[in-house]
Design a protein around this motif. Structure first.
Motif, PDB file in Angstrom:
ATOM      1  N   MET A 100       1.093  23.764  19.725  1.00  0.00           N
ATOM      2  CA  MET A 100       1.789  22.600  19.147  1.00  0.00           C
ATOM      3  C   MET A 100       1.243  22.252  17.774  1.00  0.00           C
ATOM      4  N   ALA A 101       2.109  21.640  16.978  1.00  0.00           N
ATOM      5  CA  ALA A 101       1.733  21.268  15.609  1.00  0.00           C
ATOM      6  C   ALA A 101       2.611  20.108  15.155  1.00  0.00           C
ATOM      7  N   LEU A 102       2.370  19.627  13.935  1.00  0.00           N
ATOM      8  CA  LEU A 102       3.175  18.531  13.394  1.00  0.00           C
ATOM      9  C   LEU A 102       4.655  18.920  13.343  1.00  0.00           C
ATOM     10  N   PRO A 103       5.551  17.970  13.514  1.00  0.00           N
ATOM     11  CA  PRO A 103       6.986  18.265  13.476  1.00  0.00           C
ATOM     12  C   PRO A 103       7.397  18.938  12.168  1.00  0.00           C
ATOM     13  N   GLY A 104       8.336  19.869  12.292  1.00  0.00           N
ATOM     14  CA  GLY A 104       8.876  20.541  11.112  1.00  0.00           C
ATOM     15  C   GLY A 104       8.176  21.823  10.743  1.00  0.00           C
ATOM     16  N   GLN A 105       7.077  22.146  11.424  1.00  0.00           N
ATOM     17  CA  GLN A 105       6.352  23.371  11.114  1.00  0.00           C
ATOM     18  C   GLN A 105       6.755  24.506  12.060  1.00  0.00           C
ATOM     19  N   THR A 106       6.538  25.722  11.595  1.00  0.00           N
ATOM     20  CA  THR A 106       6.773  26.904  12.420  1.00  0.00           C
ATOM     21  C   THR A 106       5.452  27.660  12.553  1.00  0.00           C
ATOM     22  N   ILE A 107       5.453  28.682  13.392  1.00  0.00           N
ATOM     23  CA  ILE A 107       4.225  29.463  13.573  1.00  0.00           C
ATOM     24  C   ILE A 107       3.787  30.111  12.258  1.00  0.00           C
ATOM     25  N   SER A 108       4.727  30.471  11.417  1.00  0.00           N
ATOM     26  CA  SER A 108       4.381  31.104  10.133  1.00  0.00           C
ATOM     27  C   SER A 108       3.633  30.147   9.205  1.00  0.00           C
ATOM     28  N   ASP A 109       3.715  28.830   9.465  1.00  0.00           N
ATOM     29  CA  ASP A 109       3.013  27.842   8.649  1.00  0.00           C
ATOM     30  C   ASP A 109       1.566  27.642   9.103  1.00  0.00           C
ATOM     31  N   ILE A 110       1.240  28.155  10.286  1.00  0.00           N
ATOM     32  CA  ILE A 110      -0.056  27.862  10.897  1.00  0.00           C
ATOM     33  C   ILE A 110      -1.141  28.814  10.384  1.00  0.00           C
ATOM     34  N   LYS A 111      -2.235  28.236   9.915  1.00  0.00           N
ATOM     35  CA  LYS A 111      -3.375  29.019   9.422  1.00  0.00           C
ATOM     36  C   LYS A 111      -4.525  29.028  10.432  1.00  0.00           C
ATOM     37  N   GLU A 112      -4.670  27.923  11.201  1.00  0.00           N
ATOM     38  CA  GLU A 112      -5.747  27.808  12.180  1.00  0.00           C
ATOM     39  C   GLU A 112      -5.214  27.185  13.473  1.00  0.00           C
ATOM     40  N   VAL A 113      -5.803  27.619  14.585  1.00  0.00           N
ATOM     41  CA  VAL A 113      -5.521  27.005  15.887  1.00  0.00           C
ATOM     42  C   VAL A 113      -6.835  26.522  16.471  1.00  0.00           C
ATOM     43  N   HIS A 114      -6.905  25.230  16.794  1.00  0.00           N
ATOM     44  CA  HIS A 114      -8.120  24.626  17.331  1.00  0.00           C
ATOM     45  C   HIS A 114      -7.886  24.268  18.803  1.00  0.00           C
ATOM     46  N   SER A 115      -8.870  24.540  19.652  1.00  0.00           N
ATOM     47  CA  SER A 115      -8.774  24.127  21.044  1.00  0.00           C
ATOM     48  C   SER A 115     -10.090  24.383  21.753  1.00  0.00           C
ATOM     49  N   HIS A 116     -10.134  24.008  23.020  1.00  0.00           N
ATOM     50  CA  HIS A 116     -11.310  24.260  23.853  1.00  0.00           C
ATOM     51  C   HIS A 116     -11.522  25.769  23.973  1.00  0.00           C
ATOM     52  N   PRO A 117     -12.779  26.235  23.991  1.00  0.00           N
ATOM     53  CA  PRO A 117     -13.031  27.688  24.060  1.00  0.00           C
ATOM     54  C   PRO A 117     -12.324  28.387  25.212  1.00  0.00           C
ATOM     55  N   MET A 118     -12.222  27.728  26.379  1.00  0.00           N
ATOM     56  CA  MET A 118     -11.565  28.355  27.524  1.00  0.00           C
ATOM     57  C   MET A 118     -10.076  28.531  27.278  1.00  0.00           C
ATOM     58  N   ALA A 119      -9.457  27.540  26.636  1.00  0.00           N
ATOM     59  CA  ALA A 119      -8.032  27.650  26.325  1.00  0.00           C
ATOM     60  C   ALA A 119      -7.784  28.788  25.333  1.00  0.00           C
ATOM     61  N   LEU A 120      -8.645  28.889  24.332  1.00  0.00           N
ATOM     62  CA  LEU A 120      -8.508  29.976  23.353  1.00  0.00           C
ATOM     63  C   LEU A 120      -8.663  31.334  24.024  1.00  0.00           C
ATOM     64  N   LEU A 121      -9.631  31.439  24.923  1.00  0.00           N
ATOM     65  CA  LEU A 121      -9.865  32.696  25.629  1.00  0.00           C
ATOM     66  C   LEU A 121      -8.668  33.084  26.485  1.00  0.00           C
ATOM     67  N   GLN A 122      -8.095  32.106  27.157  1.00  0.00           N
ATOM     68  CA  GLN A 122      -6.981  32.383  28.062  1.00  0.00           C
ATOM     69  C   GLN A 122      -5.688  32.702  27.313  1.00  0.00           C
ATOM     70  N   CYS A 123      -5.660  32.447  26.008  1.00  0.00           N
ATOM     71  CA  CYS A 123      -4.458  32.711  25.205  1.00  0.00           C
ATOM     72  C   CYS A 123      -4.686  33.796  24.155  1.00  0.00           C
ATOM     73  N   LYS A 124      -5.791  34.503  24.275  1.00  0.00           N
ATOM     74  CA  LYS A 124      -6.212  35.456  23.236  1.00  0.00           C
ATOM     75  C   LYS A 124      -5.157  36.526  22.970  1.00  0.00           C
ATOM     76  N   LYS A 125      -4.518  37.016  23.999  1.00  0.00           N
ATOM     77  CA  LYS A 125      -3.529  38.094  23.833  1.00  0.00           C
ATOM     78  C   LYS A 125      -2.351  37.644  22.988  1.00  0.00           C
ATOM     79  N   PHE A 126      -1.929  36.395  23.149  1.00  0.00           N
ATOM     80  CA  PHE A 126      -0.800  35.860  22.377  1.00  0.00           C
ATOM     81  C   PHE A 126      -1.076  35.957  20.882  1.00  0.00           C
ATOM     82  N   PHE A 127      -2.311  35.661  20.481  1.00  0.00           N
ATOM     83  CA  PHE A 127      -2.626  35.592  19.052  1.00  0.00           C
ATOM     84  C   PHE A 127      -2.883  36.955  18.424  1.00  0.00           C
ATOM     85  N   LYS A 128      -2.884  38.026  19.230  1.00  0.00           N
ATOM     86  CA  LYS A 128      -2.972  39.365  18.652  1.00  0.00           C
ATOM     87  C   LYS A 128      -1.754  39.671  17.795  1.00  0.00           C
ATOM     88  N   ASN A 129      -0.669  38.971  18.079  1.00  0.00           N
ATOM     89  CA  ASN A 129       0.549  39.143  17.281  1.00  0.00           C
ATOM     90  C   ASN A 129       0.506  38.342  15.984  1.00  0.00           C
TER      91      ASN A 129
END
Length: 275
Positions: free
Chosen positions: A89-118
């Protein structure tokens, strides 16, 4: 009567979702930034009850929380299993191409690691809490930064969900326990699960003997976890969960284990939350 519930994290966190699901919308939520603070608030009677994550179907047991429950003689009065869905999730009006960083709890990042390979250009940054990250993005109008959190967090903080259920393993559940400073007052007819803690002598077959008692008394062992005893190097305490259909069988097993095991303790007797 339950008026105030302590949770780890803030509103929009998975602990918050469990508290509202278990107790209803009328309860007051006491937001704690750590499990230590959560326990302190419970012991100091700032809250009536607390919600604590205890294990995850992917990551396993949360050992520090076992230790907290044991050390402060907390009582488990119930449990709840929550299906964990991670959303980007991000501020309204943004797309994934606008995102430079994703912040979250280490466990959440680990559990979503495969998604961000793209998305190799996105930097993953560890943070304290899923919902707190979403809150900070909203309050500070942080563009180019996204959070991984619950849909509830997106609703509370007015963020757009850019991608749903991005966790690698789709079946992802966390078991939460409901704890108080005093034991539950459930009728025996309603109790079909118990959490126990004990120590054993270093003798051949000591653990096998305990397991045989549980089996003979028709207990279904759903969890066994060992934890080092800090004051006794190379000695361990055992935490077990058992389910049963007949409380009398459980009472028989409990009586035998009180004799067999050292430092035997009942951490809680409650309703099975996963039926």
């Amino acid at each position: 009567m339950i008026n105030t519930v302590s949770i780890q994290g803030i509103k929009g966190s998975f602990h918050h979702i469990v508290a509202k699901t278990y107790f209803g919308d009328a309860v007051v939520i006491d937001e704690c930034l750590s499990f230590d603070t959560l326990v302190d608030n419970l012991l100091n009677k700032k809250s009536d009850v607390a919600v604590m994550a205890i294990e995850n179907s992917i990551a396993g047991s949360i050992l520090p929380n076992y230790a907290l429950i044991d050390k402060y003689n907390l009582h488990i009065i119930g449990e709840h299993y929550l299906d964990i869905q991670h959303n980007l999730m991000a501020l309204p009006g943004q797309t994934i191409s606008d995102i430079k960083e994703v912040h979250s709890h280490p466990m959440a990042l680990l559990q979503c690691k495969k998604f961000f390979k793209n998305y190799p250009n996105i930097k993953l940054v560890e943070d304290k809490d899923t919902a707190e990250t979403a809150q900070r993005i909203s309050e500070n109008n942080l563009k180019g930064i996204a959070a991984i959190a619950s849909k509830t967090a997106a609703d509370i903080f007015g963020l757009d969900i850019l991608a749903e259920s991005i966790q690698t393993i789709k079946e992802n559940q966390t078991r939460f326990v409901i704890v108080k400073t005093k034991n539950s007052v459930l009728d025996e007819s309603e109790i079909n699960k118990a959490s126990l803690r004990f120590e054993l002598d270093h003798k051949r077959g000591s653990l096998a003997s305990v397991l045989n008692v549980l089996s003979d008394c028709r207990m279904n062992l759903t969890k066994i976890q060992s934890l080092p005893i800090i004051e006794k190097p190379w000695q361990y305490s055992f935490f077990v969960n058992v389910t049963f259909t007949d409380y009398e069988n459980y009472k028989k097993a409990r009586t035998i284990l009180e004799i067999m095991a050292k430092e035997f303790k009942v951490l809680g007797e409650y309703k099975n939350g996963k039926l």
